[in-house]
Write an enzyme that holds these catalytic residues in place. Structure first.
Site, PDB file in Angstrom:
ATOM      1  CG  ASP A   1      22.893  20.606   4.843  1.00  0.00           C
ATOM      2  OD1 ASP A   1      21.731  20.974   4.564  1.00  0.00           O
ATOM      3  OD2 ASP A   1      23.908  21.264   4.568  1.00  0.00           O
TER       4      ASP A   1
ATOM      5  CB  THR B   1      -0.892   0.013   1.262  1.00  0.00           C
ATOM      6  OG1 THR B   1      -0.041  -0.242   2.395  1.00  0.00           O
ATOM      7  CG2 THR B   1      -1.969  -1.059   1.194  1.00  0.00           C
TER       8      THR B   1
ATOM      9  CE1 TYR C   1      14.403   2.439   6.523  1.00  0.00           C
ATOM     10  CE2 TYR C   1      16.498   3.228   5.645  1.00  0.00           C
ATOM     11  CZ  TYR C   1      15.215   2.754   5.440  1.00  0.00           C
ATOM     12  OH  TYR C   1      14.750   2.592   4.155  1.00  0.00           O
TER      13      TYR C   1
ATOM     14  N   GLY D   1       5.157  -0.015  -3.382  1.00  0.00           N
ATOM     15  CA  GLY D   1       4.161  -1.066  -3.626  1.00  0.00           C
ATOM     16  C   GLY D   1       3.112  -0.633  -4.635  1.00  0.00           C
TER      17      GLY D   1
ATOM     18  N   PRO E   1      17.720   0.549  -3.400  1.00  0.00           N
ATOM     19  CG  PRO E   1      15.403   0.507  -3.299  1.00  0.00           C
ATOM     20  CD  PRO E   1      16.628   0.021  -2.584  1.00  0.00           C
ATOM     21  CB  CYS E   2      19.145   6.150  -5.080  1.00  0.00           C
ATOM     22  SG  CYS E   2      18.165   6.332  -6.574  1.00  0.00           S
ATOM     23  CG  ASN E   3      17.264   9.631  -1.552  1.00  0.00           C
ATOM     24  OD1 ASN E   3      17.048   9.734  -0.366  1.00  0.00           O
ATOM     25  ND2 ASN E   3      18.490   9.673  -2.059  1.00  0.00           N
TER      26      ASN E   3
ATOM     27  NE  ARG F   1      20.621  12.803   0.586  1.00  0.00           N
ATOM     28  CZ  ARG F   1      21.697  13.311   1.181  1.00  0.00           C
ATOM     29  NH1 ARG F   1      22.795  13.534   0.494  1.00  0.00           N
ATOM     30  NH2 ARG F   1      21.698  13.578   2.478  1.00  0.00           N
TER      31      ARG F   1
END
Ligand code: NDP
Length: 323
Positions: free
Chosen positions: A279, A12, A138, A16, A165-167, A217
Protein backbone atom coordinates in the site's frame (compact mmCIF):
# COMPACT_ATOMS: atom_id res chain seq x y z
CA UNK A 1 11.03 43.76 -24.40
CA UNK A 2 12.09 40.39 -22.97
CA UNK A 3 14.08 40.75 -19.78
CA UNK A 4 13.27 37.40 -18.20
CA UNK A 5 14.49 34.24 -19.91
CA UNK A 6 12.88 31.30 -18.14
CA UNK A 7 14.41 27.88 -18.72
CA UNK A 8 12.17 24.95 -17.75
CA UNK A 9 14.10 21.68 -17.24
CA UNK A 10 11.90 18.60 -17.47
CA UNK A 11 9.86 20.66 -19.94
CA UNK A 12 8.79 17.53 -21.88
CA UNK A 13 7.21 15.83 -18.84
CA UNK A 14 3.82 15.90 -17.15
CA UNK A 15 4.31 19.19 -15.28
CA UNK A 16 6.47 20.83 -17.96
CA UNK A 17 3.88 20.26 -20.70
CA UNK A 18 1.16 21.67 -18.45
CA UNK A 19 3.19 24.83 -17.79
CA UNK A 20 3.84 25.19 -21.53
CA UNK A 21 0.13 24.93 -22.34
CA UNK A 22 -0.81 27.36 -19.56
CA UNK A 23 1.81 29.97 -20.45
CA UNK A 24 0.67 29.98 -24.07
CA UNK A 25 -2.61 31.49 -22.78
CA UNK A 26 -0.95 33.78 -20.21
CA UNK A 27 2.13 35.14 -22.00
CA UNK A 28 3.81 38.42 -21.05
CA UNK A 29 5.99 40.49 -23.36
CA UNK A 30 8.85 40.65 -20.83
CA UNK A 31 9.11 36.85 -20.53
CA UNK A 32 10.66 34.31 -22.89
CA UNK A 33 9.99 30.68 -21.94
CA UNK A 34 12.20 27.78 -23.04
CA UNK A 35 11.17 24.16 -22.40
CA UNK A 36 13.86 21.47 -22.54
CA UNK A 37 13.97 17.69 -22.09
CA UNK A 38 16.69 15.05 -21.81
CA UNK A 39 17.40 15.26 -25.56
CA UNK A 40 18.54 18.88 -25.08
CA UNK A 41 20.93 18.07 -22.22
CA UNK A 42 21.72 15.23 -19.85
CA UNK A 43 21.49 17.07 -16.54
CA UNK A 44 23.26 14.24 -14.69
CA UNK A 45 26.31 15.43 -16.63
CA UNK A 46 27.95 18.71 -15.58
CA UNK A 47 29.39 19.63 -19.02
CA UNK A 48 26.08 18.98 -20.74
CA UNK A 49 24.33 21.16 -18.14
CA UNK A 50 26.87 23.95 -18.66
CA UNK A 51 26.37 23.79 -22.46
CA UNK A 52 22.62 24.15 -21.97
CA UNK A 53 22.99 27.27 -19.82
CA UNK A 54 25.54 28.71 -22.25
CA UNK A 55 23.10 28.22 -25.12
CA UNK A 56 19.99 29.78 -23.56
CA UNK A 57 21.45 32.20 -20.97
CA UNK A 58 18.47 31.94 -18.59
CA UNK A 59 17.78 34.55 -15.93
CA UNK A 60 15.25 32.24 -14.23
CA UNK A 61 15.00 28.44 -14.02
CA UNK A 62 12.10 26.17 -13.20
CA UNK A 63 13.87 22.89 -12.46
CA UNK A 64 11.46 19.99 -12.95
CA UNK A 65 13.80 17.38 -14.42
CA UNK A 66 14.06 14.34 -12.20
CA UNK A 67 14.00 10.59 -12.14
CA UNK A 68 10.34 10.15 -11.17
CA UNK A 69 8.29 7.00 -10.64
CA UNK A 70 5.55 5.24 -8.72
CA UNK A 71 5.76 3.15 -5.56
CA UNK A 72 6.90 -0.12 -7.12
CA UNK A 73 9.52 1.51 -9.36
CA UNK A 74 10.92 3.40 -6.35
CA UNK A 75 11.07 0.26 -4.21
CA UNK A 76 13.18 -1.53 -6.81
CA UNK A 77 15.55 1.36 -7.69
CA UNK A 78 16.21 3.43 -4.56
CA UNK A 79 19.92 3.84 -5.32
CA UNK A 80 19.28 5.05 -8.90
CA UNK A 81 16.66 7.54 -7.66
CA UNK A 82 19.14 8.85 -5.09
CA UNK A 83 22.17 9.21 -7.38
CA UNK A 84 20.50 10.50 -10.56
CA UNK A 85 18.49 13.10 -8.71
CA UNK A 86 21.44 14.26 -6.57
CA UNK A 87 23.54 14.71 -9.73
CA UNK A 88 20.82 16.57 -11.67
CA UNK A 89 19.98 18.87 -8.78
CA UNK A 90 23.58 19.73 -7.94
CA UNK A 91 24.45 20.37 -11.61
CA UNK A 92 21.44 22.62 -12.18
CA UNK A 93 21.78 24.65 -8.98
CA UNK A 94 25.54 25.15 -9.22
CA UNK A 95 25.43 25.96 -12.96
CA UNK A 96 22.59 28.41 -12.32
CA UNK A 97 24.71 30.09 -9.63
CA UNK A 98 27.80 30.22 -11.89
CA UNK A 99 25.71 31.83 -14.63
CA UNK A 100 24.17 34.41 -12.31
CA UNK A 101 20.62 33.06 -12.60
CA UNK A 102 18.56 35.20 -10.23
CA UNK A 103 15.84 32.72 -9.34
CA UNK A 104 15.55 28.92 -9.40
CA UNK A 105 12.39 27.05 -8.44
CA UNK A 106 13.01 23.36 -7.82
CA UNK A 107 10.52 20.66 -7.06
CA UNK A 108 10.23 18.61 -3.89
CA UNK A 109 7.20 16.39 -3.22
CA UNK A 110 4.84 15.63 -0.34
CA UNK A 111 6.03 12.01 -0.50
CA UNK A 112 9.50 12.92 0.84
CA UNK A 113 8.24 13.93 4.29
CA UNK A 114 8.98 11.85 7.42
CA UNK A 115 7.11 8.55 7.61
CA UNK A 116 6.36 8.99 11.30
CA UNK A 117 4.85 12.41 11.68
CA UNK A 118 1.84 14.35 12.79
CA UNK A 119 -0.80 15.46 10.29
CA UNK A 120 -1.27 17.64 8.43
CA UNK A 121 2.30 17.93 7.17
CA UNK A 122 3.59 21.45 6.63
CA UNK A 123 6.66 23.14 5.15
CA UNK A 124 8.57 23.18 8.47
CA UNK A 125 8.60 19.36 8.81
CA UNK A 126 10.65 18.18 5.80
CA UNK A 127 13.73 17.11 7.78
CA UNK A 128 12.04 15.90 10.98
CA UNK A 129 12.69 12.16 10.54
CA UNK A 130 13.41 9.40 8.00
CA UNK A 131 11.13 9.14 4.94
CA UNK A 132 9.06 6.01 4.17
CA UNK A 133 11.42 3.11 3.37
CA UNK A 134 9.79 2.56 -0.04
CA UNK A 135 11.24 5.75 -1.58
CA UNK A 136 14.15 6.83 0.61
CA UNK A 137 16.46 7.39 -2.39
CA UNK A 138 14.16 9.90 -4.10
CA UNK A 139 13.28 11.49 -0.75
CA UNK A 140 16.80 12.17 0.47
CA UNK A 141 17.85 13.52 -2.95
CA UNK A 142 14.87 15.89 -2.92
CA UNK A 143 15.44 16.96 0.68
CA UNK A 144 19.00 17.97 -0.26
CA UNK A 145 17.55 20.58 -2.65
CA UNK A 146 16.17 22.43 0.36
CA UNK A 147 19.52 22.11 2.15
CA UNK A 148 21.33 23.45 -0.97
CA UNK A 149 18.89 26.34 -1.37
CA UNK A 150 19.61 27.46 2.18
CA UNK A 151 23.35 27.21 1.47
CA UNK A 152 23.10 29.26 -1.74
CA UNK A 153 21.22 31.91 0.22
CA UNK A 154 23.65 31.98 3.16
CA UNK A 155 26.84 31.97 1.11
CA UNK A 156 25.72 33.77 -2.06
CA UNK A 157 22.42 35.56 -1.24
CA UNK A 158 20.63 33.60 -3.97
CA UNK A 159 16.84 33.24 -3.89
CA UNK A 160 16.75 29.62 -4.99
CA UNK A 161 13.54 28.11 -3.66
CA UNK A 162 11.45 24.96 -3.89
CA UNK A 163 7.81 24.02 -4.16
CA UNK A 164 6.22 20.88 -2.72
CA UNK A 165 3.44 19.50 -4.93
CA UNK A 166 1.17 16.68 -3.81
CA UNK A 167 0.59 13.84 -6.32
CA UNK A 168 0.19 15.23 -9.84
CA UNK A 169 -1.76 13.79 -12.77
CA UNK A 170 -2.90 14.93 -16.19
CA UNK A 171 -2.16 14.70 -19.93
CA UNK A 172 1.45 13.73 -20.90
CA UNK A 173 1.89 11.64 -17.74
CA UNK A 174 3.93 8.44 -17.77
CA UNK A 175 1.49 5.55 -18.38
CA UNK A 176 4.11 2.79 -18.32
CA UNK A 177 2.95 -0.30 -16.40
CA UNK A 178 6.17 -0.67 -14.40
CA UNK A 179 7.18 2.92 -13.63
CA UNK A 180 3.98 4.97 -13.55
CA UNK A 181 2.27 6.64 -10.60
CA UNK A 182 -1.05 5.27 -9.41
CA UNK A 183 -3.46 7.32 -11.58
CA UNK A 184 -1.81 6.85 -15.00
CA UNK A 185 -1.01 3.24 -14.02
CA UNK A 186 -4.68 2.50 -13.37
CA UNK A 187 -5.74 4.34 -16.53
CA UNK A 188 -3.37 2.26 -18.61
CA UNK A 189 -4.55 -0.96 -16.98
CA UNK A 190 -8.21 -0.20 -17.53
CA UNK A 191 -7.67 0.99 -21.10
CA UNK A 192 -5.94 -2.30 -21.95
CA UNK A 193 -8.60 -4.32 -20.14
CA UNK A 194 -11.40 -2.62 -22.05
CA UNK A 195 -9.60 -3.13 -25.37
CA UNK A 196 -9.36 -6.81 -24.49
CA UNK A 197 -13.02 -6.83 -23.52
CA UNK A 198 -13.95 -5.40 -26.91
CA UNK A 199 -11.87 -8.00 -28.73
CA UNK A 200 -13.38 -10.86 -26.71
CA UNK A 201 -16.84 -9.32 -26.95
CA UNK A 202 -17.29 -9.91 -23.21
CA UNK A 203 -18.50 -7.68 -20.39
CA UNK A 204 -17.41 -9.64 -17.34
CA UNK A 205 -13.84 -8.37 -16.99
CA UNK A 206 -12.46 -7.55 -13.55
CA UNK A 207 -10.43 -4.38 -12.89
CA UNK A 208 -7.83 -5.38 -10.26
CA UNK A 209 -6.31 -2.56 -8.24
CA UNK A 210 -3.07 -3.30 -6.34
CA UNK A 211 -3.28 -2.75 -2.59
CA UNK A 212 -6.24 -2.37 -0.27
CA UNK A 213 -7.67 0.78 -1.85
CA UNK A 214 -7.64 2.39 1.59
CA UNK A 215 -4.63 4.76 1.48
CA UNK A 216 -5.50 8.44 1.26
CA UNK A 217 -3.90 10.88 -1.17
CA UNK A 218 -4.19 14.48 -2.34
CA UNK A 219 -4.02 14.80 -6.13
CA UNK A 220 -3.50 18.01 -8.06
CA UNK A 221 -4.39 18.38 -11.75
CA UNK A 222 -1.26 19.30 -13.72
CA UNK A 223 -2.96 22.35 -15.25
CA UNK A 224 -3.79 23.72 -11.77
CA UNK A 225 -0.22 23.08 -10.65
CA UNK A 226 1.03 24.89 -13.77
CA UNK A 227 -0.88 28.05 -12.79
CA UNK A 228 0.64 27.86 -9.30
CA UNK A 229 4.16 27.42 -10.70
CA UNK A 230 3.72 30.55 -12.82
CA UNK A 231 2.49 32.44 -9.75
CA UNK A 232 5.56 31.26 -7.76
CA UNK A 233 7.83 32.42 -10.56
CA UNK A 234 6.25 35.86 -10.75
CA UNK A 235 5.27 36.55 -7.15
CA UNK A 236 6.87 34.27 -4.53
CA UNK A 237 10.28 35.49 -3.40
CA UNK A 238 11.45 33.39 -0.47
CA UNK A 239 13.92 30.54 -0.06
CA UNK A 240 11.44 28.78 2.24
CA UNK A 241 9.58 25.96 0.44
CA UNK A 242 5.85 26.23 -0.22
CA UNK A 243 3.38 23.34 -0.48
CA UNK A 244 1.32 23.40 -3.71
CA UNK A 245 -1.54 21.08 -2.91
CA UNK A 246 -5.30 20.84 -3.04
CA UNK A 247 -7.11 21.43 0.26
CA UNK A 248 -7.13 18.74 2.96
CA UNK A 249 -10.85 18.26 2.37
CA UNK A 250 -10.07 17.15 -1.20
CA UNK A 251 -8.11 14.06 -0.09
CA UNK A 252 -9.41 10.83 -1.68
CA UNK A 253 -8.89 7.08 -1.16
CA UNK A 254 -7.28 4.93 -3.86
CA UNK A 255 -10.65 3.16 -4.08
CA UNK A 256 -12.32 6.49 -4.97
CA UNK A 257 -9.61 7.11 -7.56
CA UNK A 258 -10.25 3.70 -9.15
CA UNK A 259 -14.00 4.36 -9.21
CA UNK A 260 -13.54 7.79 -10.77
CA UNK A 261 -11.33 6.30 -13.51
CA UNK A 262 -13.84 3.49 -14.08
CA UNK A 263 -16.63 6.08 -14.45
CA UNK A 264 -14.56 8.17 -16.87
CA UNK A 265 -13.99 5.07 -19.03
CA UNK A 266 -17.63 4.04 -18.61
CA UNK A 267 -16.41 0.65 -17.34
CA UNK A 268 -19.24 -1.68 -16.40
CA UNK A 269 -17.30 -4.59 -14.79
CA UNK A 270 -16.22 -5.15 -11.18
CA UNK A 271 -13.35 -3.50 -9.32
CA UNK A 272 -11.42 -5.68 -6.86
CA UNK A 273 -8.49 -4.88 -4.56
CA UNK A 274 -5.42 -7.13 -4.33
CA UNK A 275 -4.65 -6.81 -0.62
CA UNK A 276 -1.44 -8.86 -1.02
CA UNK A 277 0.24 -5.95 -2.84
CA UNK A 278 1.97 -3.11 -0.96
CA UNK A 279 0.00 0.00 0.00
CA UNK A 280 2.93 2.36 0.63
CA UNK A 281 2.43 5.13 3.18
CA UNK A 282 -1.16 5.14 4.51
CA UNK A 283 -1.53 8.88 4.14
CA UNK A 284 0.58 12.00 3.70
CA UNK A 285 -2.00 14.71 4.23
CA UNK A 286 -0.41 18.09 3.56
CA UNK A 287 -1.59 21.50 4.66
CA UNK A 288 -1.86 24.18 1.99
CA UNK A 289 -2.49 26.95 4.55
CA UNK A 290 0.62 28.83 3.48
CA UNK A 291 -0.51 28.79 -0.16
CA UNK A 292 -4.02 29.78 0.91
CA UNK A 293 -2.60 32.75 2.82
CA UNK A 294 -1.41 34.12 -0.55
CA UNK A 295 -4.16 32.77 -2.84
CA UNK A 296 -7.32 32.32 -0.74
CA UNK A 297 -9.59 32.21 -3.79
CA UNK A 298 -7.64 29.85 -6.05
CA UNK A 299 -10.06 27.29 -7.51
CA UNK A 300 -8.84 23.74 -8.05
CA UNK A 301 -10.43 21.73 -10.85
CA UNK A 302 -12.97 19.20 -9.58
CA UNK A 303 -11.19 15.83 -9.21
CA UNK A 304 -13.67 13.79 -11.28
CA UNK A 305 -13.65 16.43 -14.05
CA UNK A 306 -9.85 16.41 -14.15
CA UNK A 307 -9.82 12.59 -14.27
CA UNK A 308 -12.32 12.66 -17.14
CA UNK A 309 -10.23 15.22 -19.08
CA UNK A 310 -7.11 13.08 -18.56
CA UNK A 311 -8.86 9.86 -19.64
CA UNK A 312 -10.24 11.64 -22.73
CA UNK A 313 -6.74 12.90 -23.55
CA UNK A 314 -5.30 9.40 -23.06
CA UNK A 315 -7.86 7.77 -25.32
CA UNK A 316 -7.09 10.20 -28.14
CA UNK A 317 -3.32 10.16 -27.60
CA UNK A 318 -2.81 6.53 -26.58
CA UNK A 319 -0.31 5.80 -29.36
CA UNK A 320 1.86 8.87 -28.70
CA UNK A 321 1.60 8.71 -24.87
CA UNK A 322 4.44 7.42 -22.70
CA UNK A 323 3.36 3.81 -22.36
P1 NDP B 1 8.05 13.37 -15.72
O1 NDP B 1 8.57 12.00 -15.44
O2 NDP B 1 6.78 13.52 -16.47
O3 NDP B 1 9.17 14.18 -16.50
C1 NDP B 1 10.49 14.11 -16.10
C2 NDP B 1 11.24 15.12 -16.90
O4 NDP B 1 12.61 15.07 -16.52
C3 NDP B 1 11.18 14.85 -18.41
O5 NDP B 1 11.05 16.07 -19.09
C4 NDP B 1 12.54 14.22 -18.68
O6 NDP B 1 13.00 14.46 -20.00
C5 NDP B 1 13.40 14.98 -17.68
N1 NDP B 1 14.62 14.25 -17.37
C6 NDP B 1 14.73 13.03 -16.76
N2 NDP B 1 16.02 12.67 -16.70
C7 NDP B 1 16.74 13.69 -17.24
C8 NDP B 1 18.13 13.92 -17.46
N3 NDP B 1 19.06 13.02 -17.10
N4 NDP B 1 18.50 15.07 -18.06
C9 NDP B 1 17.59 15.99 -18.44
N5 NDP B 1 16.26 15.84 -18.25
C10 NDP B 1 15.85 14.70 -17.65
O7 NDP B 1 8.01 14.13 -14.32
P2 NDP B 1 6.87 15.07 -13.72
O8 NDP B 1 6.51 16.12 -14.71
O9 NDP B 1 5.85 14.18 -13.14
O10 NDP B 1 7.65 15.73 -12.50
C11 NDP B 1 8.20 17.04 -12.55
C12 NDP B 1 8.77 17.38 -11.19
O11 NDP B 1 7.73 17.34 -10.22
C13 NDP B 1 9.84 16.39 -10.71
O12 NDP B 1 10.89 17.11 -10.10
C14 NDP B 1 9.11 15.53 -9.70
O13 NDP B 1 10.00 15.04 -8.73
C15 NDP B 1 8.13 16.52 -9.13
N6 NDP B 1 6.92 15.94 -8.56
C16 NDP B 1 6.12 15.12 -9.32
C17 NDP B 1 4.99 14.58 -8.77
C18 NDP B 1 4.10 13.68 -9.57
O14 NDP B 1 3.12 13.17 -9.00
N7 NDP B 1 4.34 13.46 -10.86
C19 NDP B 1 4.59 14.86 -7.38
C20 NDP B 1 5.45 15.79 -6.70
C21 NDP B 1 6.58 16.28 -7.28
P3 NDP B 1 12.58 13.51 -21.27
O15 NDP B 1 11.13 13.19 -21.12
O16 NDP B 1 12.86 14.38 -22.43
O17 NDP B 1 13.42 12.29 -21.16
Amino acid sequence: MENKIILVTGGTGLVGKAIEKTINNDSRSDEKWIFVGSKDADLTNKESTQELFKKYKPTHVIHLAAMVGGLYHNMAHNLDFLRKNIHMNDNVLQTAHENNVVKVISCLSTCIFPDKTTYPIDETMIHNGPPHSSNYGYSYAKRLIDVSNRGYFEQHSRIYTSVIPCNVFGPYDNFNEKSSHVIPGLMRKLYDLMQQQQQDNSEDKIFTVLGSGKPLRQFIYSLDLAKLFIWVLREYNSVEPIILSVDESQEVTIAQVAQSIANAFDFKGNIIFDVNAADGQYKKTASNLKLRSYLPDFKFTNFNDAIKETVDWYRVNYHEARN
